[in-house]
Scaffold this motif. Structure first.
Motif, PDB file in Angstrom:
ATOM      1  N   ILE A   4     -48.258 -30.217  96.786  1.00 31.18           N
ATOM      2  CA  ILE A   4     -48.864 -29.381  97.396  1.00 31.18           C
ATOM      3  C   ILE A   4     -48.863 -27.618  96.945  1.00 31.18           C
ATOM      4  O   ILE A   4     -47.563 -27.629  95.726  1.00 31.18           O
ATOM      5  CB  ILE A   4     -47.777 -28.834  98.525  1.00 31.18           C
ATOM      6  CG1 ILE A   4     -47.893 -29.315 100.174  1.00 31.18           C
ATOM      7  CG2 ILE A   4     -48.772 -27.333  99.659  1.00 31.18           C
ATOM      8  CD1 ILE A   4     -49.675 -29.945 100.286  1.00 31.18           C
ATOM      9  N   ILE A   5     -49.742 -27.219  96.105  1.00 31.09           N
ATOM     10  CA  ILE A   5     -49.498 -26.239  95.422  1.00 31.09           C
ATOM     11  C   ILE A   5     -50.428 -24.654  95.948  1.00 31.09           C
ATOM     12  O   ILE A   5     -51.235 -24.945  96.175  1.00 31.09           O
ATOM     13  CB  ILE A   5     -51.432 -27.013  94.076  1.00 31.09           C
ATOM     14  CG1 ILE A   5     -50.726 -27.528  93.519  1.00 31.09           C
ATOM     15  CG2 ILE A   5     -51.744 -25.446  92.978  1.00 31.09           C
ATOM     16  CD1 ILE A   5     -52.391 -28.765  92.775  1.00 31.09           C
ATOM     17  N   LYS A   6     -49.366 -23.649  95.045  1.00 29.83           N
ATOM     18  CA  LYS A   6     -49.521 -22.598  95.815  1.00 29.83           C
ATOM     19  C   LYS A   6     -50.389 -21.770  94.920  1.00 29.83           C
ATOM     20  O   LYS A   6     -51.284 -21.101  94.404  1.00 29.83           O
ATOM     21  CB  LYS A   6     -48.460 -22.170  96.215  1.00 29.83           C
ATOM     22  CG  LYS A   6     -48.827 -20.534  96.669  1.00 29.83           C
ATOM     23  CD  LYS A   6     -47.240 -20.363  96.952  1.00 29.83           C
ATOM     24  CE  LYS A   6     -47.304 -18.657  97.575  1.00 29.83           C
ATOM     25  NZ  LYS A   6     -45.562 -17.670  98.094  1.00 29.83           N
ATOM     26  N   ASN A   7     -49.935 -22.117  93.314  1.00 28.41           N
ATOM     27  CA  ASN A   7     -50.054 -21.261  92.734  1.00 28.41           C
ATOM     28  C   ASN A   7     -49.875 -22.058  90.999  1.00 28.41           C
ATOM     29  O   ASN A   7     -48.357 -22.652  90.696  1.00 28.41           O
ATOM     30  CB  ASN A   7     -49.597 -20.089  92.031  1.00 28.41           C
ATOM     31  CG  ASN A   7     -50.050 -19.845  90.297  1.00 28.41           C
ATOM     32  OD1 ASN A   7     -50.870 -19.967  90.057  1.00 28.41           O
ATOM     33  ND2 ASN A   7     -49.284 -18.176  90.522  1.00 28.41           N
ATOM     34  N   LEU A   8     -50.577 -23.090  89.877  1.00 27.25           N
ATOM     35  CA  LEU A   8     -50.376 -23.722  89.029  1.00 27.25           C
ATOM     36  C   LEU A   8     -51.814 -23.746  87.852  1.00 27.25           C
ATOM     37  O   LEU A   8     -52.838 -24.802  88.610  1.00 27.25           O
ATOM     38  CB  LEU A   8     -50.136 -25.421  89.594  1.00 27.25           C
ATOM     39  CG  LEU A   8     -49.990 -26.348  88.688  1.00 27.25           C
ATOM     40  CD1 LEU A   8     -48.691 -26.365  87.887  1.00 27.25           C
ATOM     41  CD2 LEU A   8     -50.477 -28.625  89.363  1.00 27.25           C
ATOM     42  N   GLY A   9     -51.231 -23.090  87.516  1.00 26.67           N
ATOM     43  CA  GLY A   9     -52.549 -21.992  86.372  1.00 26.67           C
ATOM     44  C   GLY A   9     -52.900 -21.924  87.031  1.00 26.67           C
ATOM     45  O   GLY A   9     -53.632 -20.698  87.646  1.00 26.67           O
ATOM     46  N   VAL A  10     -54.698 -22.180  86.818  1.00 20.91           N
ATOM     47  CA  VAL A  10     -56.000 -22.051  87.068  1.00 20.91           C
ATOM     48  C   VAL A  10     -55.969 -22.548  88.566  1.00 20.91           C
ATOM     49  O   VAL A  10     -57.060 -22.025  89.318  1.00 20.91           O
ATOM     50  CB  VAL A  10     -57.451 -22.275  86.472  1.00 20.91           C
ATOM     51  CG1 VAL A  10     -56.905 -22.562  85.375  1.00 20.91           C
ATOM     52  CG2 VAL A  10     -57.077 -23.959  86.757  1.00 20.91           C
ATOM     53  N   LEU A  11     -55.626 -23.608  89.533  1.00 22.97           N
ATOM     54  CA  LEU A  11     -55.067 -24.020  90.574  1.00 22.97           C
ATOM     55  C   LEU A  11     -54.389 -22.963  91.908  1.00 22.97           C
ATOM     56  O   LEU A  11     -53.504 -22.714  91.178  1.00 22.97           O
ATOM     57  CB  LEU A  11     -54.750 -25.125  90.459  1.00 22.97           C
ATOM     58  CG  LEU A  11     -55.403 -26.561  90.050  1.00 22.97           C
ATOM     59  CD1 LEU A  11     -54.479 -27.485  89.294  1.00 22.97           C
ATOM     60  CD2 LEU A  11     -56.895 -26.514  90.262  1.00 22.97           C
ATOM     61  N   LYS A  12     -55.443 -23.029  92.829  1.00 21.99           N
ATOM     62  CA  LYS A  12     -54.552 -21.819  94.045  1.00 21.99           C
ATOM     63  C   LYS A  12     -54.672 -22.268  95.201  1.00 21.99           C
ATOM     64  O   LYS A  12     -55.707 -22.963  95.343  1.00 21.99           O
ATOM     65  CB  LYS A  12     -54.723 -20.476  93.551  1.00 21.99           C
ATOM     66  CG  LYS A  12     -55.198 -20.009  92.451  1.00 21.99           C
ATOM     67  CD  LYS A  12     -53.942 -19.410  91.353  1.00 21.99           C
ATOM     68  CE  LYS A  12     -54.311 -18.951  90.203  1.00 21.99           C
ATOM     69  NZ  LYS A  12     -52.806 -18.218  89.132  1.00 21.99           N
ATOM     70  N   ASP A  13     -53.582 -22.603  95.740  1.00 21.60           N
ATOM     71  CA  ASP A  13     -54.003 -23.119  96.970  1.00 21.60           C
ATOM     72  C   ASP A  13     -54.224 -24.706  97.652  1.00 21.60           C
ATOM     73  O   ASP A  13     -55.487 -23.668  98.470  1.00 21.60           O
ATOM     74  CB  ASP A  13     -54.432 -21.580  97.967  1.00 21.60           C
ATOM     75  CG  ASP A  13     -54.046 -20.735  98.048  1.00 21.60           C
ATOM     76  OD1 ASP A  13     -51.806 -20.901  98.165  1.00 21.60           O
ATOM     77  OD2 ASP A  13     -53.887 -19.082  98.087  1.00 21.60           O
ATOM     78  N   THR A  14     -54.714 -25.521  96.907  1.00 21.86           N
ATOM     79  CA  THR A  14     -55.098 -26.502  97.111  1.00 21.86           C
ATOM     80  C   THR A  14     -54.107 -28.024  97.157  1.00 21.86           C
ATOM     81  O   THR A  14     -52.443 -26.876  97.130  1.00 21.86           O
ATOM     82  CB  THR A  14     -55.928 -26.872  95.684  1.00 21.86           C
ATOM     83  OG1 THR A  14     -56.838 -28.004  96.556  1.00 21.86           O
ATOM     84  CG2 THR A  14     -55.091 -27.125  94.294  1.00 21.86           C
ATOM     85  N   SER A  15     -54.020 -28.969  97.574  1.00 19.18           N
ATOM     86  CA  SER A  15     -53.396 -29.859  97.775  1.00 19.18           C
ATOM     87  C   SER A  15     -54.427 -31.033  96.810  1.00 19.18           C
ATOM     88  O   SER A  15     -54.938 -31.120  97.060  1.00 19.18           O
ATOM     89  CB  SER A  15     -53.075 -30.135  98.918  1.00 19.18           C
ATOM     90  OG  SER A  15     -53.857 -30.920  99.869  1.00 19.18           O
ATOM     91  N   ILE A  16     -53.516 -32.028  97.210  1.00 19.70           N
ATOM     92  CA  ILE A  16     -53.899 -33.530  96.199  1.00 19.70           C
ATOM     93  C   ILE A  16     -53.031 -34.559  97.062  1.00 19.70           C
ATOM     94  O   ILE A  16     -51.717 -34.441  96.486  1.00 19.70           O
ATOM     95  CB  ILE A  16     -53.653 -33.735  95.211  1.00 19.70           C
ATOM     96  CG1 ILE A  16     -54.588 -34.984  94.277  1.00 19.70           C
ATOM     97  CG2 ILE A  16     -52.294 -33.491  93.885  1.00 19.70           C
ATOM     98  CD1 ILE A  16     -54.826 -35.075  92.427  1.00 19.70           C
TER      99      ILE A  16
END
Length: 417
Positions: A4-16
């Motif tokens: 679960i990604i809240k803030n990861l570099g250019v990635l925001k509010d997404t998941s894998i």
């Protein structure tokens, strides 16, 4: 298992969500490697390459207590005490995770979940249970400096580390205290690295069904060449550790090289492949050798592989796609890639589920082991989001290569006028 990604570099509010084989592709600087590094940093305590760091964090946290133990031992010549290290061990997991995260990523606001529950919380619960139930026999250490220390016994049982110290002669008290404290820290570190950390993390690994974690970073051919002279950094430590471990296992007869690539590896004196020492191998064979050594111990693992196509020719990239598919029958594999060839092969294997036919049509050799379906998940990373793609859609329109192909056709048509 899901990141679960809240803030990861250019990635925001997404998941894998991870499959048996997870393929992550996209343009440069889209966030692919950040995903791989984030997964690794969240689970780094399951990588044996970090056992020494975990042990060191715990040992260093006991420093003031060890000074006190040394003083008591000097005063009485013999001294035994027990230290409850459960909380310090749990803290060391968090410290290691944060330390590796900071070294690999500028920002890492992520969490790994399973069945919608935070996996880290579950790992902490099981680690606490393991610490309070596990017992490891005592080990006796003789001092590396014989100034005043006769021997040190270390034992672990149900959360407590028992230290028994025997001093031979005193001499200068301050010098003896320094000598004894240094021996204690070193011996605690050694005991934890060799016995306690592997025993605890193996129990936790089995309980949460997360195997050994390995980060096979970019630059494998260079690391294979210069591994003895490269200072292990968080980015390269895992690969260097597992390449060396693979060599050791083969040398002892407890490991073997996957015969998919027909590599004849000799580790008797210096490492050689197909009769050639490593500096004289092609870059492709160096890459494949590093891959093969890193999994030579045969243990089921979560393999995080950065750009497996690196240094590989087109025909080797075709075979790499099949190799990754084969690996995923035993291991859980996550890759980042720019290779449309690997992407195409994996999309074909996933969509048609006719492994032997694909192998024959592409002349890729033969399928090793039992043929079985692999859950392949293909993700396209772009515009700060992660899109799960159906293999059929990938084959219809491969992002990037399709546009280039049409552009080339237009240019050829224009030049032919």
């Amino acid at each position: 298992m899901k990141l679960i990604i809240k803030n990861l570099g250019v990635l925001k509010d997404t998941s894998i969500e991870l499959g048996d084989l997870t393929v992550i592709f996209g343009k440069p600087n889209s966030g692919k490697s950040y995903i791989l590094k984030s997964i690794y940093s969240n689970l780094a305590f399951f990588d044996q390459a970090n056992n020494v760091d975990l042990a060191t964090i715990v040992a260093e946290s006991l420093y003031s207590t060890i000074i006190s133990i040394s003083e008591n031992a000097i005063n009485g010549r013999k001294y035994t005490t027990s230290l409850n290290i459960s909380e310090k061990f749990l803290e060391s997991l968090t410290i290691l995770r944060e330390r590796i995260s900071r070294s690999l990523l500028s920002v890492n606001e992520t969490a790994i979940t399973r069945d919608d529950s935070n996996l880290l919380n579950r790992i902490m619960e099981i680690t606490k249970e393991a610490l309070t139930s596990l017992s490891i026999p005592a080990v006796t250490y003789t001092p590396y400096s014989s100034y005043c220390v006769k021997k040190i016994d270390i034992e672990f049982s149900k959360g407590e580390l028992t230290l028994s110290v025997e001093v031979s002669s005193i001499g200068d008290k301050e010098l003896c205290k320094t000598d004894l404290s240094s021996n204690l820290i070193s011996n605690i570190n050694s005991y934890m690295t060799s016995y306690l950390v592997p025993a605890i993390m193996n129990k936790v690994s089995i309980a949460v069904e997360i195997p050994s974690v390995r980060f096979l970073s970019y630059g494998r051919s260079l690391i294979l060449l210069y591994r003895e002279n490269i200072k292990p950094l968080p980015y390269t430590k895992s690969l260097i550790f597992w390449v060396n471990k693979g060599s050791e296992r083969i040398r002892s007869g407890k490991g073997s090289i996957n015969n998919f690539w027909d590599l004849k590896v000799n580790v008797e004196k210096t490492l050689s492949v197909n009769g050639l020492e490593i500096p004289f191998l092609s870059s492709s064979l160096q890459e494949l050798t590093a891959f093969s050594l890193a999994i030579a111990d045969g243990r089921k693992s979560l393999l995080l592989i950065e750009e497996p196509e690196s240094q590989l020719s087109t025909d080797y990239q075709l075979k790499m796609g099949l190799f990754l598919y084969e690996l995923s029958k035993k291991h859980k594999v996550v890759i980042t890639t720019h290779s449309e060839i690997i992407l195409i092969i994996l999309a074909i294997l996933s969509h048609f589920k006719k492994e032997k036919e694909v192998v024959e049509l592409f002349n890729l050799g033969k399928v090793e082991g039992q043929e079985m379906n692999v859950n392949v998940k293909i993700y396209h990373v772009r515009d700060g989001k992660i899109e799960l793609m159906d293999p059929e859609k990938v084959l219809e329109n491969i992002p990037g290569i399709t546009d280039i192909y049409y552009s080339i056709l237009k240019i050829i048509a224009k030049l032919s006028e």
